[in-house]
Design a protein around this motif. Structure first.
Motif, PDB file in Angstrom:
ATOM      1  N   GLY A 249     -48.927 -19.012  53.501  1.00  0.00           N
ATOM      2  CA  GLY A 249     -48.781 -17.865  52.595  1.00  0.00           C
ATOM      3  C   GLY A 249     -47.530 -17.099  52.985  1.00  0.00           C
ATOM      4  O   GLY A 249     -46.987 -17.306  54.073  1.00  0.00           O
ATOM      5  N   LEU A 250     -47.062 -16.215  52.092  1.00  0.00           N
ATOM      6  CA  LEU A 250     -45.856 -15.445  52.381  1.00  0.00           C
ATOM      7  C   LEU A 250     -46.073 -14.573  53.614  1.00  0.00           C
ATOM      8  O   LEU A 250     -47.219 -14.266  53.971  1.00  0.00           O
ATOM      9  N   ASP A 251     -44.989 -14.137  54.227  1.00  0.00           N
ATOM     10  CA  ASP A 251     -45.076 -13.252  55.386  1.00  0.00           C
ATOM     11  C   ASP A 251     -45.783 -11.956  54.980  1.00  0.00           C
ATOM     12  O   ASP A 251     -45.629 -11.485  53.857  1.00  0.00           O
ATOM     13  N   SER A 252     -46.586 -11.460  55.907  1.00  0.00           N
ATOM     14  CA  SER A 252     -47.295 -10.195  55.742  1.00  0.00           C
ATOM     15  C   SER A 252     -48.508 -10.242  54.794  1.00  0.00           C
ATOM     16  O   SER A 252     -49.090  -9.214  54.450  1.00  0.00           O
ATOM     17  N   ALA A 253     -48.911 -11.454  54.390  1.00  0.00           N
ATOM     18  CA  ALA A 253     -50.072 -11.580  53.495  1.00  0.00           C
ATOM     19  C   ALA A 253     -51.382 -11.299  54.237  1.00  0.00           C
ATOM     20  O   ALA A 253     -52.372 -10.897  53.630  1.00  0.00           O
ATOM     21  N   GLY A 254     -51.368 -11.528  55.569  1.00  0.00           N
ATOM     22  CA  GLY A 254     -52.579 -11.297  56.369  1.00  0.00           C
ATOM     23  C   GLY A 254     -53.121 -12.564  57.021  1.00  0.00           C
ATOM     24  O   GLY A 254     -54.285 -12.606  57.435  1.00  0.00           O
ATOM     25  N   LYS A 255     -52.296 -13.571  57.178  1.00  0.00           N
ATOM     26  CA  LYS A 255     -52.733 -14.859  57.752  1.00  0.00           C
ATOM     27  C   LYS A 255     -53.226 -14.700  59.196  1.00  0.00           C
ATOM     28  O   LYS A 255     -54.320 -15.144  59.550  1.00  0.00           O
ATOM     29  N   THR A 256     -52.389 -14.033  60.017  1.00  0.00           N
ATOM     30  CA  THR A 256     -52.743 -13.908  61.438  1.00  0.00           C
ATOM     31  C   THR A 256     -53.964 -12.992  61.605  1.00  0.00           C
ATOM     32  O   THR A 256     -54.848 -13.265  62.419  1.00  0.00           O
TER      33      THR A 256
ATOM     34  N   ALA B 235     -57.498 -13.944  48.252  1.00  0.00           N
ATOM     35  CA  ALA B 235     -56.893 -12.780  47.603  1.00  0.00           C
ATOM     36  C   ALA B 235     -57.148 -11.626  48.553  1.00  0.00           C
ATOM     37  O   ALA B 235     -58.158 -10.926  48.461  1.00  0.00           O
ATOM     38  N   ASN B 236     -56.230 -11.461  49.499  1.00  0.00           N
ATOM     39  CA  ASN B 236     -56.454 -10.532  50.617  1.00  0.00           C
ATOM     40  C   ASN B 236     -56.058  -9.086  50.279  1.00  0.00           C
ATOM     41  O   ASN B 236     -55.417  -8.840  49.272  1.00  0.00           O
ATOM     42  N   LYS B 237     -56.449  -8.196  51.140  1.00  0.00           N
ATOM     43  CA  LYS B 237     -56.172  -6.748  51.036  1.00  0.00           C
ATOM     44  C   LYS B 237     -56.875  -6.136  49.818  1.00  0.00           C
ATOM     45  O   LYS B 237     -56.357  -5.248  49.153  1.00  0.00           O
TER      46      LYS B 237
ATOM     47  N   THR C 156     -60.839 -11.115  49.758  1.00  0.00           N
ATOM     48  CA  THR C 156     -61.085 -10.805  51.175  1.00  0.00           C
ATOM     49  C   THR C 156     -60.442  -9.487  51.588  1.00  0.00           C
ATOM     50  O   THR C 156     -59.522  -8.996  50.946  1.00  0.00           O
ATOM     51  N   CYS C 157     -60.965  -8.993  52.694  1.00  0.00           N
ATOM     52  CA  CYS C 157     -60.295  -7.919  53.422  1.00  0.00           C
ATOM     53  C   CYS C 157     -60.288  -8.396  54.863  1.00  0.00           C
ATOM     54  O   CYS C 157     -61.298  -8.303  55.566  1.00  0.00           O
ATOM     55  N   ALA C 158     -59.153  -8.942  55.276  1.00  0.00           N
ATOM     56  CA  ALA C 158     -59.100  -9.598  56.593  1.00  0.00           C
ATOM     57  C   ALA C 158     -59.267  -8.615  57.738  1.00  0.00           C
ATOM     58  O   ALA C 158     -59.754  -8.996  58.805  1.00  0.00           O
ATOM     59  N   ILE C 159     -58.877  -7.356  57.539  1.00  0.00           N
ATOM     60  CA  ILE C 159     -58.986  -6.433  58.671  1.00  0.00           C
ATOM     61  C   ILE C 159     -60.437  -6.155  59.059  1.00  0.00           C
ATOM     62  O   ILE C 159     -60.737  -5.977  60.229  1.00  0.00           O
TER      63      ILE C 159
ATOM     64  N   PRO D 111     -45.197 -10.004  63.385  1.00  0.00           N
ATOM     65  CA  PRO D 111     -44.801 -11.133  62.538  1.00  0.00           C
ATOM     66  C   PRO D 111     -44.735 -12.430  63.345  1.00  0.00           C
ATOM     67  O   PRO D 111     -44.196 -12.456  64.452  1.00  0.00           O
ATOM     68  N   THR D 112     -45.337 -13.490  62.790  1.00  0.00           N
ATOM     69  CA  THR D 112     -45.438 -14.750  63.514  1.00  0.00           C
ATOM     70  C   THR D 112     -44.092 -15.475  63.466  1.00  0.00           C
ATOM     71  O   THR D 112     -43.578 -15.764  62.384  1.00  0.00           O
ATOM     72  N   LYS D 113     -43.530 -15.757  64.646  1.00  0.00           N
ATOM     73  CA  LYS D 113     -42.210 -16.391  64.713  1.00  0.00           C
ATOM     74  C   LYS D 113     -42.326 -17.905  64.539  1.00  0.00           C
ATOM     75  O   LYS D 113     -41.496 -18.549  63.956  1.00  0.00           O
TER      76      LYS D 113
ATOM     77  N   GLU E 200     -62.906  -9.594  65.500  1.00  0.00           N
ATOM     78  CA  GLU E 200     -62.421  -8.232  65.674  1.00  0.00           C
ATOM     79  C   GLU E 200     -60.994  -8.127  65.165  1.00  0.00           C
ATOM     80  O   GLU E 200     -60.311  -9.130  65.009  1.00  0.00           O
ATOM     81  N   PHE E 201     -60.579  -6.899  64.905  1.00  0.00           N
ATOM     82  CA  PHE E 201     -59.229  -6.693  64.388  1.00  0.00           C
ATOM     83  C   PHE E 201     -58.242  -6.804  65.543  1.00  0.00           C
ATOM     84  O   PHE E 201     -58.413  -6.195  66.592  1.00  0.00           O
ATOM     85  N   VAL E 202     -57.214  -7.618  65.358  1.00  0.00           N
ATOM     86  CA  VAL E 202     -56.170  -7.744  66.372  1.00  0.00           C
ATOM     87  C   VAL E 202     -54.871  -7.299  65.720  1.00  0.00           C
ATOM     88  O   VAL E 202     -54.516  -7.760  64.636  1.00  0.00           O
TER      89      VAL E 202
END
Ligand code: G3D
Ligand code: MG
Length: 200
Positions: free
Chosen positions: A27-34, A133-135, A167-170, A50-52, A44-46
Motif C-alpha cells: 500500500g502507499l506510504d502512510s496508509a497504516g501497514k506497519t 480501508a484503514n483509518k 479497519t482502524c489499525a491503531i 516510515p519503513t525504509k 498493541e499500538f506501536v
C-alpha cells in the motif's frame, strides 16, 4: 542406523495441525501497514516510523480446536522509490494485504494504479487480496462503496479473489475479521489448486 527418529513413527502425532502462510502487506506510504502489522503481532499500538526497507513478523493465529496458523507477514515500504521492490515480495506469496488510507482521497487514484499493477503480475494471478480501508475512525473517511469504486475493484477480474474490510489499525478494529476472510480465500484457492493438480 539413523538418528533415532525412525524408531518413533508416531512422534508427530501429538503436534497440533500446523500451517504457515506468507503474506505481503502493501500500500502507499502512510496508509497504516506497519501499524496494522504490529497491532496483529503484539495487540498493541506501536508508534511507527516510515519503513525504509521492510518489517517482517511471524504471527500465530488460533482458529479454534487444535488448529493454529502461522502467518509470516512482510510489510514492505510504500514510498515511491521502494515500490519496484514489491514484485519480489509478492512472488510466491499466499496472499496480499493492500492497505488504503480512507481519508487520502487525493491519492486514491495512485493507490488504484499500484493495486492493479500488482494484480496483473503473472505470478499474482489468483492470489487473494485483502483490502483494508484503514483509518475508518477519522471523520472524513470515505465509505466502503466509494472506495470500492475509486479503486475499481470490480475490474480486478474473476481470477483474483478480494475482500474489502473497514479497519482502524491503531485500535485493531476489523483486523481479525479481515485476516479470517483472507485465510478463507487462501484455503479455497489451495483446494482449487490441489484439485487442478489431481485432474492433470
Ligand atoms: P505505513 O507503514 O503504511 O507507511 P504507518 O503507515 O503504519 O507508519 O502509519 C502512518 C500514520 O498513520 C501513523 O501516524 C499511524 O499512527 C497512523 N495510522 C495508522 N492507522 C491508523 C488508523 O486506523 N487511524 C488513524 N487515525 N491513524 C492511523 P503518524 O502520526 O505517526 O504519522
Ligand atoms: Mg511502514
Amino acid at each position: 542406523m539413523g538418528n533415532g527418529l525412525s524408531e518413533q513413527p508416531n512422534l508427530l502425532s501429538n503436534v497440533p495441525f500446523f500451517q504457515s502462510f506468507h503474506i505481503a502487506i502493501l500500500g502507499l506510504d502512510s496508509a497504516g501497514k506497519t501499524t496494522a502489522l504490529y497491532r496483529l503481532q503484539f495487540n498493541e499500538f506501536v508508534n511507527t516510523v516510515p519503513t525504509k526497507g521492510f518489517n517482517t513478523e511471524k504471527v500465530k493465529v488460533s482458529l479454534g480446536g487444535h488448529r493454529s496458523v502461522t502467518y509470516h507477514f512482510w510489510d514492505v515500504g510504500g514510498q515511491e522509490k521502494l515500490r519496484p521492490l514489491w514484485k519480489s515480495y509478492t512472488r510466491c506469496t499466499d496472499g496480499i494485504i493492500f492497505v488504503v488510507d480512507s481519508v487520502d482521497a487525493e491519492r486514491m487514484e495512485e493507490a488504484k494504479t499500484e493495486l492493479h499493477k500488482i494484480a496483473k503480475t503473472l505470478e499474482n494471478q489468483g492470489v487473494p487480496i485483502l483490502l483494508l480501508a484503514n483509518k475508518q475512525d477519522l471523520r472524513n473517511a470515505l465509505g466502503l462503496e466509494e472506495i470500492e469504486k475509486l479503486l475499481a475493484l470490480k475490474e480486478l477480474g474473476p481470477t483474483t479473489p478480494w475482500h474489502l474490510q473497514p479497519t482502524c489499525a491503531i485500535i485493531g478494529d476489523g483486523l481479525q475479521d479481515g485476516v479470517e476472510r483472507l485465510h478463507n480465500m487462501i484455503q479455497k484457492r489451495r483446494k482449487a489448486l490441489r484439485q487442478q493438480k489431481k485432474k492433470r
